[in-house]
Scaffold this active site. Sequence first.
Site, PDB file in Angstrom:
ATOM      1  N   LYS A   1      -3.385  -8.497  -6.796  1.00 39.31           N
ATOM      2  CA  LYS A   1      -3.803  -9.498  -7.795  1.00 39.31           C
ATOM      3  C   LYS A   1      -4.972 -10.283  -7.235  1.00 39.31           C
ATOM      4  CE  LYS A   1      -1.986 -10.915 -11.751  1.00 39.31           C
ATOM      5  NZ  LYS A   1      -1.255  -9.923 -12.545  1.00 39.31           N
TER       6      LYS A   1
ATOM      7  N   HIS B   1       0.829  -1.216   0.000  1.00 39.85           N
ATOM      8  CA  HIS B   1       0.000   0.000   0.000  1.00 39.85           C
ATOM      9  C   HIS B   1       0.857   1.257   0.000  1.00 39.85           C
ATOM     10  CE1 HIS B   1      -2.833  -3.033   1.865  1.00 39.85           C
ATOM     11  NE2 HIS B   1      -3.513  -2.586   0.848  1.00 39.85           N
ATOM     12  N   HIS B   2       2.122   1.136  -0.440  1.00 36.73           N
ATOM     13  CA  HIS B   2       2.983   2.333  -0.363  1.00 36.73           C
ATOM     14  C   HIS B   2       2.479   3.438  -1.274  1.00 36.73           C
ATOM     15  CE1 HIS B   2       4.580   0.532  -3.998  1.00 36.73           C
ATOM     16  NE2 HIS B   2       5.200   1.653  -4.266  1.00 36.73           N
ATOM     17  N   ARG B   3       1.754   3.054  -2.330  1.00 31.02           N
ATOM     18  CA  ARG B   3       1.028   4.025  -3.149  1.00 31.02           C
ATOM     19  C   ARG B   3      -0.376   3.461  -3.342  1.00 31.02           C
ATOM     20  NH1 ARG B   3       4.922   6.653  -7.753  1.00 31.02           N
ATOM     21  NH2 ARG B   3       3.614   8.449  -7.353  1.00 31.02           N
TER      22      ARG B   3
ATOM     23  N   LYS C   1       6.722  -4.134 -10.457  1.00 32.53           N
ATOM     24  CA  LYS C   1       6.511  -3.700 -11.839  1.00 32.53           C
ATOM     25  C   LYS C   1       6.063  -2.230 -11.890  1.00 32.53           C
ATOM     26  CE  LYS C   1       3.992  -6.761 -13.859  1.00 32.53           C
ATOM     27  NZ  LYS C   1       2.871  -7.583 -14.421  1.00 32.53           N
TER      28      LYS C   1
ATOM     29  N   LYS D   1      -3.061  -2.119  -7.579  1.00 29.73           N
ATOM     30  CA  LYS D   1      -3.451  -2.382  -8.965  1.00 29.73           C
ATOM     31  C   LYS D   1      -2.993  -3.769  -9.360  1.00 29.73           C
ATOM     32  CE  LYS D   1      -4.965  -0.664 -12.899  1.00 29.73           C
ATOM     33  NZ  LYS D   1      -5.719  -1.929 -13.034  1.00 29.73           N
TER      34      LYS D   1
HETATM   35  N1  GLU Z   1      -2.656  -8.456 -15.372  1.00 31.07           N
HETATM   36  C1  GLU Z   1      -1.744  -7.520 -15.942  1.00 31.07           C
HETATM   37  C2  GLU Z   1      -0.348  -7.686 -15.359  1.00 31.07           C
HETATM   38  O1  GLU Z   1      -0.006  -8.724 -14.862  1.00 31.07           O
HETATM   39  C3  GLU Z   1      -2.254  -6.094 -15.931  1.00 31.07           C
HETATM   40  C4  GLU Z   1      -2.472  -5.459 -14.619  1.00 31.07           C
HETATM   41  C5  GLU Z   1      -3.173  -4.098 -14.697  1.00 31.07           C
HETATM   42  O2  GLU Z   1      -3.330  -3.579 -15.793  1.00 31.07           O
HETATM   43  O3  GLU Z   1      -3.537  -3.608 -13.635  1.00 31.07           O
HETATM   44  O4  GLU Z   1       0.472  -6.816 -15.454  1.00 31.07           O
END
Ligand code: GLU
Length: 468
Positions: free
Chosen positions: A104, A62-64, A92, A68
């Site tokens: 995820k 949760h640092h930002r 990433k 996502k």
């Molecule tokens: N599932 C993709 C990934 O592994 C996209 C994640 C996203 O767009 O939030 O990078």
Amino acid sequence: MSSSFFDDVNHYFDAARRYTDVPQGILEQIRACNAVYRMRFPVRQDDGSVVVVRGYRAEHSHHRLPTKGGIRYALDVSQNEVMALAALMTYKCAVVDVPFGGAKGGVCVDPRTESPSFLERVTRRYTSELIRKRFIGPDVDVPAPDVGTGEREMGWIADTYKAQGPDTLNWLACVTGKALAMHGVGGRREATGLGAVLALDLFLSEREDVKPLGLGTGIAGKRIIVSGLGKVGLHAALAAIERDAIVVGVSVSDGALYDEGGLDVESVLRHRTETGSLRGIAGAQFFADPDTILERPCDILIPAALEHQITSENASRLKTKLIVEAANGPITPEADSILRNAGVTIVPDIYANAGGVVVSYFEWIKNLSHISFERMTRRYQQIANNRLLDVITRLTGKPLPPEDAAVLSRAPNEIDFVRTALENTMAISYEKVREPWKRRSLPDLRTSAYLMSIESIANSYALDGIFP
Ligand code: GLU
């Protein structure tokens, strides 16, 4: 010796932490998976009976905010897998400097055999669970497609969130990877595959890096194998072909093809849709076992399907010098060290497949700003371009040939902005990943990418200083 996927990601993290002065406590916080919501919920099947479905959402960091990451639909989804994939999302996002923590999700269903109506009920119920526990929201956690999900599922998620979630203004930004009609962004569909090829192109542009591999610079003429011709692999193959590479091998879940002379990927897929198999393409060798393709000779191997495709079992049989990880976690740490010792260079997942989340970031921005990227500029730019053409005509005394005039007068649309912004992001990030690799003589690009990522995340915690 078998380790879990989350252990594998941490193994790469630990290989990089040796090179940083970030305090141990902060490193431990970055490495830990902050929260996992594990759920069971009942869903009615098409025959009226009820099944219990298992689902997860892991928020690694949760640092930002928001966090996502995609949602995967597959029968073998597990808590450990979503934790590992969420951790990869954290690293990433930091590598490509998009302002998100990593997350995820996963649901144990088989999207290939279940009916659309069952999948819709599962997706809507899963979304309700996320809403109830505040594991979704434009400022909290923003899902996207992953293996087994796509625009359709993202649309169901957005619609469920609109109906039940707290955000009446920004509900569209609760999920990315939506169809254009649902206010997705142009270029999201091909972003991960295209991003992987942009990463490859950047690697191949440095003569001093490609020479030891016995390769020349540039993609044109390179023989490429794409293992896993799904959403990511297909667009990687098409982007490589567009740049004059030769795709010599491809695989799908039930077979593989190899042809030294190059494959026409689109007609291969058409053939599979029509006949149900890759068998029977003239001139190409067919293999019933898709994994065989990994061991065929090529200049560049692009694993684009699932994790752990390349293990200590098959690593020494690979016949390539360069691997671009379009999938998440396709190489186990044992295989990684075998390949490194054999002189193979790996462009790591946390950089190579970041194109998807980069364009997701653009979609999120578009949804939060409630306006498409071209709306305020397109007409103005067209007028400005036409004025320029008028000046050229006046100064030269004759109009430009129509083809040249058409090129010059064309104003950029949304997909032009998305593509060039993706290219720019991949290029800037590559410099940031490559530079420490060279300057600090790090063992490989993966260690360098993790190091750069760790130090950038640490800065979110650096209340009294900057790392390094
Ligand atoms: N599932 C993709 C990934 O592994 C996209 C994640 C996203 O767009 O939030 O990078």
